[in-house]
Motif scaffolding. Structure first.
Motif, PDB file in Angstrom:
ATOM      1  N   LYS A  19       0.756  -1.175   0.150  1.00 22.62           N
ATOM      2  CA  LYS A  19      -0.560   0.053  -0.350  1.00 22.62           C
ATOM      3  C   LYS A  19       0.482   1.345  -0.279  1.00 22.62           C
ATOM      4  N   GLN A  20       1.743   0.872   1.148  1.00 28.90           N
ATOM      5  CA  GLN A  20       2.998   2.620   0.498  1.00 28.90           C
ATOM      6  C   GLN A  20       3.398   3.032  -0.228  1.00 28.90           C
ATOM      7  N   ALA A  24       2.617   5.795  -3.115  1.00 29.72           N
ATOM      8  CA  ALA A  24       3.390   6.316  -3.575  1.00 29.72           C
ATOM      9  C   ALA A  24       3.805   7.084  -5.206  1.00 29.72           C
ATOM     10  N   ALA A  25       3.426   5.103  -5.557  1.00 26.21           N
ATOM     11  CA  ALA A  25       3.802   5.570  -6.896  1.00 26.21           C
ATOM     12  C   ALA A  25       2.285   6.324  -7.852  1.00 26.21           C
ATOM     13  N   GLU A  26       1.008   6.057  -6.831  1.00 26.40           N
ATOM     14  CA  GLU A  26       0.237   6.563  -7.545  1.00 26.40           C
ATOM     15  C   GLU A  26       0.388   8.312  -7.785  1.00 26.40           C
ATOM     16  N   LEU A  27       0.645   9.660  -6.433  1.00 24.38           N
ATOM     17  CA  LEU A  27       1.273  10.187  -7.056  1.00 24.38           C
ATOM     18  C   LEU A  27       2.439  11.034  -7.769  1.00 24.38           C
ATOM     19  N   GLU A  28       3.353   9.658  -8.174  1.00 24.05           N
ATOM     20  CA  GLU A  28       4.686  10.077  -8.907  1.00 24.05           C
ATOM     21  C   GLU A  28       4.092  10.135 -10.875  1.00 24.05           C
ATOM     22  N   ILE A  48      11.097   2.772   0.714  1.00 24.26           N
ATOM     23  CA  ILE A  48      11.903   2.389   0.663  1.00 24.26           C
ATOM     24  C   ILE A  48      12.433   2.247  -0.383  1.00 24.26           C
ATOM     25  N   THR A  49      13.256   1.041  -0.789  1.00 29.24           N
ATOM     26  CA  THR A  49      14.412   0.931  -1.337  1.00 29.24           C
ATOM     27  C   THR A  49      13.951   0.563  -2.987  1.00 29.24           C
ATOM     28  N   TYR A  56       7.920  -7.016  -4.965  1.00 31.04           N
ATOM     29  CA  TYR A  56       6.720  -6.802  -5.218  1.00 31.04           C
ATOM     30  C   TYR A  56       5.590  -6.395  -6.531  1.00 31.04           C
ATOM     31  N   PHE A  57       6.131  -5.923  -6.780  1.00 35.74           N
ATOM     32  CA  PHE A  57       5.848  -5.598  -8.315  1.00 35.74           C
ATOM     33  C   PHE A  57       6.908  -6.017  -9.448  1.00 35.74           C
TER      34      PHE A  57
END
Length: 209
Positions: A19-20, A24-28, A48-49, A56-57
């Motif tokens: 979720k974290q 973050a990715a959604e905003l970028e 995170i790194t 995860y993705f």
């Protein structure tokens, strides 16, 4: 003393981390699209790194697909709880409008995801996100209303486009239009409720016999 089960804890930690990353990715992606967003910036925002993102993705494309799919899944779950078939077409349409606007009010930047997708990729990933499953709810309500005679003859898909435009354009242009009336917070609960009631009145007037 009771101890938490390690597998359950690991699952919760993994869920929270994903979720974290998605937040973050959604905003970028909303700001830069898939072509302009950088994995390092997403990692920094999520604290995170980049290796964790890849774990995860897999890659940026996989993350982008997950970001686009998330709102579809969330709205699908919300609409499924409405039990639209138990409501009259008019009341069902009202409930869909309320859900659509309430969701956008909580996530006003998400429309930029779809704008970036249309602009950069001409909908290549959009068509993979199963958005049709959401559209079917509204189209079925419109068809029921026409069959019952409470809605005038309509082109369901074109009418769906018009309804979503009335509901969502308010948030799409917020960053521009907030300067037209600087004394009012257009994302405040009061203003969103006012927009909701006006949208319901406007749309029902357009579709009813």
């Amino acid at each position: 003393m009771a101890r938490s089960h390690p597998i359950k804890k690991q699952f919760r930690d993994a869920e929270a981390t994903q979720k974290q990353i998605l937040d973050a990715a959604e905003l970028e992606f909303a700001r830069h699209g898939i072509k302009g967003a950088r994995m390092s910036d997403i990692a920094d925002r999520a604290q995170i790194t980049t290796a964790t993102i890849h774990y995860y993705f897999e890659n940026k494309e996989g993350l982008y697909k997950a970001v686009l799919q998330r709102p579809v899944n969330e709205v699908q779950a919300m609409v499924s709880q409405l039990k639209l078939n138990d409501l009259s077409p008019e009341e069902a349409l009202k409930q869909i409008i309320r859900v659509a606007i309430a969701y956008e009010a909580k996530n006003p930047h998400r429309q930029m995801l779809w704008f970036q997708e249309a602009s950069q990729n001409q909908g290549f990933y959009f068509k993979q996100s199963n958005v049709e499953s959401l559209h079917e709810h509204l189209i079925q309500v419109l068809n029921r209303g026409m069959k019952a005679g409470c809605f005038r003859p309509l082109d369901p898909f074109l009418t769906l486009t018009h309804i979503l435009s009335v509901c969502l354009f308010y948030f799409t242009v917020h960053e521009n239009w907030k300067h037209l009336n600087s004394g009012s917070d257009r994302l405040s609960q009061e203003m969103v409720e006012k927009h909701t009631e006006a949208a319901i009145e406007f749309i029902l007037a357009a579709v009813k016999n």
